[in-house]
Scaffold this motif. Structure first.
Motif, mmCIF file in Angstrom:
data_model
loop_
_atom_site.group_PDB
_atom_site.id
_atom_site.type_symbol
_atom_site.label_atom_id
_atom_site.label_comp_id
_atom_site.label_asym_id
_atom_site.label_seq_id
_atom_site.Cartn_x
_atom_site.Cartn_y
_atom_site.Cartn_z
ATOM 1 N N GLY A 235 -2.431 -0.462 -2.554
ATOM 2 C CA GLY A 235 -1.904 -0.230 -1.214
ATOM 3 C C GLY A 235 -0.659 -1.079 -0.970
ATOM 4 N N ARG A 236 -0.069 -0.899 0.197
ATOM 5 C CA ARG A 236 1.088 -1.707 0.587
ATOM 6 C C ARG A 236 0.576 -2.846 1.456
ATOM 7 N N PHE A 237 0.848 -4.085 1.036
ATOM 8 C CA PHE A 237 0.242 -5.219 1.745
ATOM 9 C C PHE A 237 1.264 -6.327 1.972
ATOM 10 N N ALA A 238 0.890 -7.235 2.861
ATOM 11 C CA ALA A 238 1.696 -8.427 3.132
ATOM 12 C C ALA A 238 0.756 -9.552 3.534
ATOM 13 N N ALA A 239 1.163 -10.785 3.213
ATOM 14 C CA ALA A 239 0.398 -11.979 3.593
ATOM 15 C C ALA A 239 1.113 -12.651 4.759
ATOM 16 N N ILE A 240 0.329 -13.020 5.769
ATOM 17 C CA ILE A 240 0.870 -13.536 7.031
ATOM 18 C C ILE A 240 0.116 -14.792 7.436
ATOM 19 N N SER A 241 0.810 -15.733 8.080
ATOM 20 C CA SER A 241 0.123 -16.815 8.803
ATOM 21 C C SER A 241 0.279 -16.508 10.288
ATOM 22 N N ASP A 242 -0.816 -16.553 11.032
ATOM 23 C CA ASP A 242 -0.699 -16.282 12.469
ATOM 24 C C ASP A 242 -0.077 -17.497 13.169
ATOM 25 N N PRO A 243 0.260 -17.387 14.463
ATOM 26 C CA PRO A 243 0.958 -18.492 15.131
ATOM 27 C C PRO A 243 0.178 -19.811 15.160
ATOM 28 N N SER A 249 -4.165 -11.238 5.359
ATOM 29 C CA SER A 249 -3.276 -10.203 4.853
ATOM 30 C C SER A 249 -3.549 -8.889 5.568
ATOM 31 N N VAL A 250 -2.523 -8.045 5.616
ATOM 32 C CA VAL A 250 -2.685 -6.687 6.135
ATOM 33 C C VAL A 250 -2.395 -5.733 4.981
ATOM 34 N N ILE A 251 -3.110 -4.614 4.955
ATOM 35 C CA ILE A 251 -2.907 -3.648 3.873
ATOM 36 C C ILE A 251 -3.051 -2.226 4.395
ATOM 37 N N ASP A 252 -2.118 -1.383 3.962
ATOM 38 C CA ASP A 252 -2.195 0.061 4.212
ATOM 39 C C ASP A 252 -2.604 0.670 2.877
ATOM 40 N N THR A 253 -3.872 1.058 2.766
ATOM 41 C CA THR A 253 -4.399 1.519 1.473
ATOM 42 C C THR A 253 -3.971 2.953 1.157
ATOM 43 N N THR A 254 -3.298 3.617 2.106
ATOM 44 C CA THR A 254 -2.869 5.003 1.843
ATOM 45 C C THR A 254 -1.504 5.053 1.154
ATOM 46 N N THR A 255 -0.771 3.928 1.169
ATOM 47 C CA THR A 255 0.549 3.889 0.530
ATOM 48 C C THR A 255 0.440 3.116 -0.778
ATOM 49 N N THR A 256 0.454 3.833 -1.898
ATOM 50 C CA THR A 256 0.224 3.181 -3.200
ATOM 51 C C THR A 256 1.356 3.502 -4.173
ATOM 52 N N GLU A 257 1.433 2.692 -5.210
ATOM 53 C CA GLU A 257 2.477 2.862 -6.220
ATOM 54 C C GLU A 257 1.982 2.298 -7.542
ATOM 55 N N GLY A 258 2.182 3.050 -8.621
ATOM 56 C CA GLY A 258 1.800 2.551 -9.946
ATOM 57 C C GLY A 258 0.374 2.912 -10.310
ATOM 58 N N ASP A 259 0.011 2.623 -11.554
ATOM 59 C CA ASP A 259 -1.333 2.928 -12.056
ATOM 60 C C ASP A 259 -2.262 1.753 -11.802
ATOM 61 N N MET A 260 -3.531 2.068 -11.590
ATOM 62 C CA MET A 260 -4.535 1.018 -11.431
ATOM 63 C C MET A 260 -4.575 0.155 -12.702
ATOM 64 N N PRO A 261 -4.634 -1.166 -12.545
ATOM 65 C CA PRO A 261 -4.678 -2.025 -13.728
ATOM 66 C C PRO A 261 -5.996 -1.874 -14.487
ATOM 67 N N LYS A 262 -5.933 -2.140 -15.760
ATOM 68 C CA LYS A 262 -7.165 -2.104 -16.571
ATOM 69 C C LYS A 262 -7.951 -3.384 -16.320
ATOM 70 N N LEU A 263 -9.289 -3.230 -16.322
ATOM 71 C CA LEU A 263 -10.189 -4.375 -16.124
ATOM 72 C C LEU A 263 -11.071 -4.520 -17.364
ATOM 73 N N THR A 264 -11.275 -5.761 -17.774
ATOM 74 C CA THR A 264 -12.092 -6.043 -18.958
ATOM 75 C C THR A 264 -13.313 -6.846 -18.543
ATOM 76 N N ASP A 265 -14.483 -6.378 -18.983
ATOM 77 C CA ASP A 265 -15.714 -7.119 -18.685
ATOM 78 C C ASP A 265 -15.651 -8.533 -19.258
ATOM 79 N N VAL A 266 -16.148 -9.478 -18.492
ATOM 80 C CA VAL A 266 -16.228 -10.870 -18.970
ATOM 81 C C VAL A 266 -17.657 -11.064 -19.458
ATOM 82 N N SER A 267 -17.807 -11.389 -20.722
ATOM 83 C CA SER A 267 -19.176 -11.506 -21.259
ATOM 84 C C SER A 267 -19.790 -12.814 -20.804
#
Length: 267
Positions: A235-243, A249-267
């Motif tokens: 999604g499209r996200f940003a990190a913010i500190s409030d006043p 962080s805020v995220i719009d999960t409907t706006t995406t770009e690129g392929d999902m990263p591969k994940l490897t199981d940790v034994s």
């Protein structure tokens, strides 16, 4: 998505203390569209926030002696808060507030992992936690930000029975904690980009319809943009500190770009 009681190990609630409660309500009301219940005087003016009429989080004034930097606290569901507190201690964590009943709502405790990450534990009673997730204004994701990832990686899976997977990305040390088949938390190594005085913490993501619009509102109201906006496969996200200094962080999960990263199981 409307929620029911969550399995143990699921993030289930978030709240934050603010010395200026009205300021926090105005800020999050504008940025996330929250509305607020009347403060509960019986419970220290604990004030529930709603996204589209459903419980999304809470804001609360500090208890005497607890004034200081505002920060969001993520609560993780437990079947038995006392048993979870014992596992926290057994695995090198610290219980900051012993399990206590909060009326009929449930039981809570506050704890810190061996690397200094503070979090809450919630055993649901009549308050089951988030009534909505992954919709605008609602909680959608969280990440443990720590300078000592090996400590968090040993601790959280031992306490909450998480399965672990590493993101195959040469640039960052990022791990995902899964509960069964569901990813419930991320874990990110804090690099030199984080100021040294910044303590480790859990970064909470709230969903928004438009990330750039949320950032514009937040900065207009005195918030500080820390990172982004950036579009990722998640999604499209940003990190913010409030006043008042609380990071989220805020995220719009409907706006995406690129392929999902591969994940490897940790034994």
């Amino acid at each position: 998505m409307v929620m029911a009681v969550q399995p143990e190990g699921t993030p289930c609630w978030a709240d934050a203390m603010f010395s200026d409660l009205e300021g926090a309500k105005n800020f999050y009301g504008d940025v996330l569209g929250w509305t607020f219940a009347e403060a509960s005087a019986e419970y220290g003016d604990y004030t529930q926030a709603y996204a589209n009429g459903k419980a999304a989080a809470a804001v609360v004034p500090p208890m005497p002696g607890q004034e200081g930097q505002s920060q969001w606290c993520l609560y993780i569901a437990a079947e038995d808060a006392a048993a979870t507190a014992a596992r926290i201690r057994d695995n090198g964590g610290e219980v900051l507030m012993e399990p206590m009943r909060v009326g009929d709502f449930g039981s809570m405790c506050l704890a810190r992992d061996p690397g200094g990450v503070v979090f809450g534990v919630w055993q649901a009673g009549t308050h089951e936690g988030f009534e909505v997730v992954a919709e605008p204004g609602a909680y959608t994701w969280a990440e443990v930000f720590t300078r000592e990832p090996e400590k968090s990686d040993a601790f959280f899976p031992a306490v909450f029975s998480y399965r672990q997977r590493d993101m195959e990305d040469g640039e960052m040390d990022f791990r995902i904690y899964d509960l069964g088949e569901r990813s419930v938390l991320g874990r990110m190594r804090m690099t030199g980009e984080f100021p040294p005085e910044m303590p480790p913490y859990i970064n909470v993501y709230f969903a928004v319809e438009d990330c750039d619009e949320a950032v514009a509102k937040a900065t207009e109201l005195g918030g500080v943009l820390r990172f982004g906006p950036m579009t990722t496969p998640f999604g499209r996200f940003a990190a913010i500190s409030d006043p008042q200094g609380a990071d989220f962080s805020v995220i719009d999960t409907t706006t995406t770009e690129g392929d999902m990263p591969k994940l490897t199981d940790v034994s």
